[in-house]
Enzyme design. Structure first.
Site, PDB file in Angstrom:
ATOM      1  N   SER A 188       0.800  -1.223   0.000  1.00 43.00           N
ATOM      2  CA  SER A 188       0.000   0.000   0.000  1.00 43.00           C
ATOM      3  C   SER A 188       0.835   1.277   0.000  1.00 43.00           C
ATOM      4  CB  SER A 188      -0.945   0.023   1.207  1.00 43.00           C
ATOM      5  OG  SER A 188      -0.223   0.136   2.413  1.00 43.00           O
TER       6      SER A 188
ATOM      7  N   LYS B 150       0.326   4.709   6.857  1.00 42.44           N
ATOM      8  CA  LYS B 150      -0.193   5.523   5.754  1.00 42.44           C
ATOM      9  C   LYS B 150       0.452   6.904   5.785  1.00 42.44           C
ATOM     10  CE  LYS B 150      -3.093   2.184   4.875  1.00 42.44           C
ATOM     11  NZ  LYS B 150      -2.872   1.294   3.699  1.00 42.44           N
TER      12      LYS B 150
END
EC number: 3.4.21.-
Length: 229
Positions: A91, A139
């Site tokens: 990701s 993230k």
């Protein structure tokens, strides 16, 4: 892994300091060398055994003291200051794990930097997953409270980040489970700020807080009404 590393370093130092004045077996044998007419071999053996047992007891006692001192110190350090973690998944490519499943980056997570929930746009952070409290995700911070962000696949095209929340995304769009799926994230879920890549050696570097130009927050609500490019 980081618990063991920190714990044994502190424990080794503590035991080493505590044991320095003690008599070790090598010195014991030298000091107990028999002299003619002084002791029988039996009394010499008994004396040596008694001193050896005393040394073992002192060593064990110092070890236990060091252990119970090191555990709270290590736990506090890892919980409040920093630790290391291995990044899994794609990701955050290409910033993290550019080689895919062939290798995983190990990053330094700084807890101290987020103790007051102070983050900037572009920071790479670890946080507790809003969907699974047992899982931590990593993230990039895209928007802060009050910002208006143009989403990518969210049910609303534009979202204004509410107070006490942030908007996070993975760098690899389309392969990331992030705010475009679960919406703004509470600052209370922040875990740490990822500051450096520590492993593999050829990947060692500081992680910069950068934000892609296309992910900059919308400046005004008028741009939402009329549509931004």
């Amino acid at each position: 892994m980081c618990v063991h590393v920190a714990l044994w370093h502190v424990l080794f130092y503590y035991v080493q300091e505590k044991l320095y004045p003690f008599t070790f077996p090598g010195e014991l044998e030298k000091s107990c060398a028999p002299t003619l007419g002084s002791f029988s071999f039996l009394s010499l053996y008994q004396s040596g055994m008694a001193q050896s047992q005393g040394w073992v007891k002192r060593y064990f006692k110092a070890f236990c003291k060091g252990f119970f001192v090191a555990v709270p110190v290590a736990v506090t350090f890892l919980d409040q200051v920093a630790c290391v973690a291995r990044v899994e998944g794609a990701s955050m490519q290409p910033s993290l794990n550019p080689g895919g499943s062939q290798s995983s980056d190990v990053v330094l997570l700084n807890h101290w930097k987020v103790r007051n929930f102070e983050v900037q746009r572009g920071d790479i952070v670890s946080l507790v997953s809003p969907k699974n409290p047992e899982q931590k995700i990593i993230k990039r911070v895209i928007a802060l409270e009050g910002d208006i962000v143009k989403t990518m696949g969210h049910k609303n095209r534009y979202v204004k980040v509410p107070r006490g929340h942030i908007w996070v995304e993975g760098d690899h769009h389309g392969h990331s489970f992030d705010s475009n799926s679960f919406g703004p994230v509470s600052l209370g879920l922040l875990h740490a700020h990822a500051t450096h890549i520590l492993w593999p050696p050829e990947r060692w570097q500081k992680l910069e807080s950068v934000l892609p130009p296309e992910r900059l927050p919308v400046q005004t609500e008028e741009e939402c009404l009329h549509g931004s490019p």
